[in-house]
Motif scaffolding. Structure first.
Motif, short mmCIF file in Angstrom:
data_model
loop_
_atom_site.label_atom_id
_atom_site.label_comp_id
_atom_site.label_asym_id
_atom_site.label_seq_id
_atom_site.Cartn_x
_atom_site.Cartn_y
_atom_site.Cartn_z
N GLY A 1 -6.43 -2.33 7.65
CA GLY A 1 -5.81 -1.33 7.49
C GLY A 1 -4.43 -1.34 7.25
O GLY A 1 -3.71 0.24 7.74
N GLY A 2 -3.40 -1.90 6.68
CA GLY A 2 -2.23 -1.39 6.04
C GLY A 2 -2.10 -1.08 5.17
O GLY A 2 -2.62 -1.15 3.92
N HIS B 1 -5.57 -5.88 -1.69
CA HIS B 1 -5.99 -4.60 -1.58
C HIS B 1 -7.18 -4.51 -1.96
O HIS B 1 -8.38 -4.74 -2.57
CB HIS B 1 -5.60 -4.55 -2.27
CG HIS B 1 -3.50 -4.40 -2.31
ND1 HIS B 1 -2.99 -3.95 -1.92
CD2 HIS B 1 -2.73 -5.39 -2.92
CE1 HIS B 1 -1.77 -3.92 -1.62
NE2 HIS B 1 -1.65 -4.54 -2.37
N VAL B 2 -8.30 -3.44 -0.94
CA VAL B 2 -9.55 -3.34 -1.25
C VAL B 2 -8.95 -2.08 -1.78
O VAL B 2 -8.35 -0.79 -0.50
CB VAL B 2 -10.11 -3.04 1.23
CG1 VAL B 2 -11.60 -2.63 0.25
CG2 VAL B 2 -10.24 -4.47 0.77
N LYS C 1 -0.76 -1.89 -8.44
CA LYS C 1 -1.78 -1.49 -9.69
C LYS C 1 -1.86 -0.17 -9.57
O LYS C 1 -3.13 -0.63 -10.17
CB LYS C 1 -3.15 -2.74 -8.50
CG LYS C 1 -2.97 -3.72 -8.26
CD LYS C 1 -3.88 -5.06 -8.21
CE LYS C 1 -3.78 -6.72 -7.22
NZ LYS C 1 -4.75 -7.01 -7.49
N SER C 2 -1.81 0.30 -9.07
CA SER C 2 -1.71 1.77 -9.25
C SER C 2 -3.02 2.52 -9.39
O SER C 2 -3.40 3.00 -9.54
CB SER C 2 -1.67 1.94 -10.78
OG SER C 2 -0.53 1.96 -11.94
N THR C 3 -3.42 1.80 -7.73
CA THR C 3 -4.52 2.43 -7.02
C THR C 3 -4.30 2.58 -5.53
O THR C 3 -3.18 2.31 -5.61
CB THR C 3 -5.99 1.37 -7.20
OG1 THR C 3 -5.38 0.11 -6.60
CG2 THR C 3 -6.37 1.17 -8.46
N HIS C 4 -5.45 3.28 -5.28
CA HIS C 4 -5.07 3.37 -3.57
C HIS C 4 -5.61 2.42 -3.00
O HIS C 4 -7.10 1.92 -3.11
CB HIS C 4 -5.38 4.78 -2.95
CG HIS C 4 -4.37 5.83 -3.98
ND1 HIS C 4 -4.73 6.12 -5.06
CD2 HIS C 4 -3.70 6.36 -3.46
CE1 HIS C 4 -4.16 7.46 -4.88
NE2 HIS C 4 -3.49 7.97 -4.07
N SER C 5 -5.58 1.81 -1.76
CA SER C 5 -6.17 0.58 -1.60
C SER C 5 -5.47 0.45 0.33
O SER C 5 -4.08 1.21 0.85
CB SER C 5 -5.46 -1.00 -1.92
OG SER C 5 -4.70 -1.30 -1.53
N LEU C 6 -6.03 -0.41 1.43
CA LEU C 6 -5.67 -0.49 2.55
C LEU C 6 -5.55 -2.14 2.16
O LEU C 6 -6.63 -3.02 1.10
CB LEU C 6 -7.03 -1.03 3.17
CG LEU C 6 -7.84 0.60 3.49
CD1 LEU C 6 -8.36 1.35 4.91
CD2 LEU C 6 -6.38 1.82 4.35
N VAL C 7 -5.14 -2.55 3.03
CA VAL C 7 -4.79 -4.34 2.61
C VAL C 7 -5.54 -4.70 3.87
O VAL C 7 -5.26 -4.47 5.33
CB VAL C 7 -3.26 -4.81 2.81
CG1 VAL C 7 -3.11 -5.76 2.75
CG2 VAL C 7 -2.05 -3.69 1.89
#
Length: 340
Positions: free
Chosen positions: A153-154, A113-114, A130-136
């Protein structure tokens, strides 16, 4: 990065990022443009900080990072991360056999997770467990910690299994179009017959004919615990590769505040730069780019149709049992009994 390596990289990327001078002002040279982008990837500093350091505008830095990151991927992907062919898969399998005592393994797969700043009007698409915002970032790594396949980009809300399911790599894995080598008999284990070439992943992935995952549950037999250990030992190369990647390109250790599109370009550039630098460290020759016709479509990891359920077939279950028996008998190593 040494000056010699920077100059070599500039020679590959420079023609794609050179701008023409006008009668109003001189353009920023390709060396400075590349340095600005590398500074952002290596530190994750804000555009304002980098703009102050190089005495350019903040919007100029934003444009340079986007353009140069895309140019890095375009210039290096064919050389440093080509689409693997049959011989490439065989070489990867030989590496896993030699270094990790895992036969017929053609890669370790995992997702990272980025972390990004929540995009406007995105709802919960990028909100992860993880309660964050992310790209996979979904990646396949070989025994030398090189990225062989990446999909960026997922949506963060997707699991590793979901990211695989929605990628073209996952679709190719399902329909058998990855050009994997044919089933091979493992030396010293002829009685078990030919076994497929497989990827190894953690429990977040489904069990497929060419994808092994650990046995689930806590109350396992000793034989299954030994199998899980041997599989985990081979799978850790992808975790190590993510660690090396985020250590070199510390942008991945911060909350990235750019748009998802720019973030995707930067992550792809970091992955291909990882391979570019690591090939020099381990003294591996780069593969010569393959000339492609304009009508040829290069396999990518995007816009794949959705796949079916993650239910394992009888064949994949039987193949995992065969690998389990192999690791507990003729494929056992002398120290594994002291670990499990």
């Amino acid at each position: 990065m040494s000056k010699e390596v920077f100059d070599e990289l500039l020679g590959k990327v420079g023609p794609l990022i050179t701008k023409v001078d006008t009668h109003l002002r001189m353009s920023i040279g390709p060396a400075e443009r590349l340095a600005i982008c590398l500074r952002y990837l290596a530190t994750g500093d804000s555009y304002a900080t980098i703009a102050f350091s190089y005495r350019v505008g903040r919007s100029t830095v934003a444009v340079i990072v986007k353009e140069v990151a895309g140019a890095i991927w375009t210039a290096l992907v064919e050389e440093c991360m080509p689409v693997p062919q049959v011989e490439d898969w065989r070489a990867i399998a030989a590496g896993f056999q030699e270094r990790w005592e895992f036969p017929n393994c053609v890669g370790a797969i995992d997702g990272k997770h980025v972390v990004i700043q929540a995009p406007a009007n995105a709802g919960s698409l990028y909100f992860n467990y993880k309660s964050t915002h992310s790209l996979v970032l979904l990646a396949v790594v070989d025994a030398e910690y090189l990225f062989r396949v990446v999909d960026v980009g997922g949506f963060g809300r997707s699991s590793d299994s979901g990211s695989l399911r929605n990628s073209a790599f996952g679709e190719s894995l399902r329909d058998g179009s990855l050009q994997l080598p044919p089933d091979t008999v493992i030396a010293g284990s002829e009685r078990r017959g030919p076994l497929p070439h497989v990827f190894v992943g953690d429990e977040a992935f489904p069990l497929l004919d060419n994808l092994l995952r650990p046995f689930p549950g806590r109350h396992l037999t000793r034989e299954r615990r030994l199998f899980n250990y041997r599989l985990s030992r081979a799978r850790l190369v992808v975790e190590c590769a993510f660690g090396i990647l985020s250590t070199q390109w510390r942008m991945l250790r911060r909350v990235i505040t750019t748009s998802p599109e720019v973030t995707e370009l930067c992550v792809k550039a970091a992955c291909v730069l990882h391979n570019f630098l690591r090939r020099k460290t381990i003294d591996m020759p780069s593969r010569t780019p393959i000339a492609r016709s304009t009508d040829e479509v290069t396999p990518t990891l995007c816009d794949a149709p959705r796949m079916g359920s993650n239910n394992a077939t009888r064949q994949s279950i039987q193949q995992r049992e065969t690998f389990c028996s192999y690791f507990n008998e003729e494929g056992a190593v002398r120290w594994q009994a002291n670990v499990v």
